[in-house]
Design a protein around this motif. Sequence first.
Motif, short mmCIF file in Angstrom:
data_model
loop_
_atom_site.label_atom_id
_atom_site.label_comp_id
_atom_site.label_asym_id
_atom_site.label_seq_id
_atom_site.Cartn_x
_atom_site.Cartn_y
_atom_site.Cartn_z
N VAL A 8 12.05 131.48 121.39
CA VAL A 8 12.61 130.51 122.34
C VAL A 8 11.80 129.21 122.30
O VAL A 8 12.37 128.12 122.27
CB VAL A 8 12.65 131.09 123.77
N GLN A 9 10.47 129.29 122.28
CA GLN A 9 9.64 128.09 122.22
C GLN A 9 9.87 127.32 120.92
O GLN A 9 9.88 126.09 120.92
CB GLN A 9 8.17 128.45 122.35
N THR A 10 10.05 128.03 119.83
CA THR A 10 10.31 127.38 118.54
C THR A 10 11.65 126.65 118.57
O THR A 10 11.76 125.51 118.10
CB THR A 10 10.29 128.42 117.40
N ILE A 11 12.66 127.27 119.12
CA ILE A 11 13.98 126.64 119.21
C ILE A 11 13.91 125.39 120.09
O ILE A 11 14.45 124.34 119.73
CB ILE A 11 15.03 127.64 119.74
N ILE A 12 13.22 125.47 121.23
CA ILE A 12 13.08 124.30 122.11
C ILE A 12 12.30 123.19 121.40
O ILE A 12 12.66 122.02 121.49
CB ILE A 12 12.40 124.71 123.43
N GLY A 13 11.25 123.54 120.68
CA GLY A 13 10.47 122.56 119.94
C GLY A 13 11.28 121.87 118.85
O GLY A 13 11.21 120.66 118.68
N LEU A 14 12.07 122.64 118.11
CA LEU A 14 12.91 122.06 117.07
C LEU A 14 14.00 121.16 117.66
O LEU A 14 14.32 120.11 117.09
CB LEU A 14 13.55 123.16 116.22
N LEU A 15 14.56 121.55 118.80
CA LEU A 15 15.56 120.72 119.46
C LEU A 15 14.92 119.40 119.92
O LEU A 15 15.51 118.33 119.72
CB LEU A 15 16.15 121.47 120.66
N GLY A 16 13.74 119.45 120.49
CA GLY A 16 13.04 118.23 120.89
C GLY A 16 12.70 117.36 119.71
O GLY A 16 12.81 116.12 119.77
N PHE A 17 12.27 117.97 118.62
CA PHE A 17 11.95 117.22 117.41
C PHE A 17 13.20 116.53 116.86
O PHE A 17 13.15 115.39 116.43
CB PHE A 17 11.36 118.17 116.36
N TRP A 18 14.34 117.20 116.90
CA TRP A 18 15.59 116.63 116.41
C TRP A 18 16.02 115.44 117.27
O TRP A 18 16.41 114.40 116.76
CB TRP A 18 16.66 117.71 116.40
N VAL A 19 15.93 115.57 118.60
CA VAL A 19 16.34 114.50 119.51
C VAL A 19 15.40 113.30 119.36
O VAL A 19 15.84 112.16 119.23
CB VAL A 19 16.36 115.00 120.97
N ALA A 20 14.10 113.54 119.39
CA ALA A 20 13.12 112.45 119.28
C ALA A 20 13.10 111.87 117.87
O ALA A 20 12.77 110.70 117.69
CB ALA A 20 11.74 112.95 119.66
#
Length: 69
Positions: A8-20
């Motif tokens: 879950v933390q990896t998915i949230i991190g990748l989503l944040g990386f994609w948005v930013a």
Amino acid sequence: MTTTIVVVQTIIGLLGFWVAGAQVKSIIKGSTMRNALGAIWSMLLHGEVQGHGEVGNDPNEGRPPRKDA
């Protein structure tokens, strides 16, 4: 349970990386490597995206206003 938290933390991190990443890519594309690194560092420190000409260009940044002005 640990594996679930890591996933879950990896998915949230990748989503944040994609948005930013979209914001960062536009800054990097229009500037030199030195200015791009300064802009990225500023984003990491302050948590906000500044424009191309806003990073480190104001010599009075952080100073209190002058009383005689």
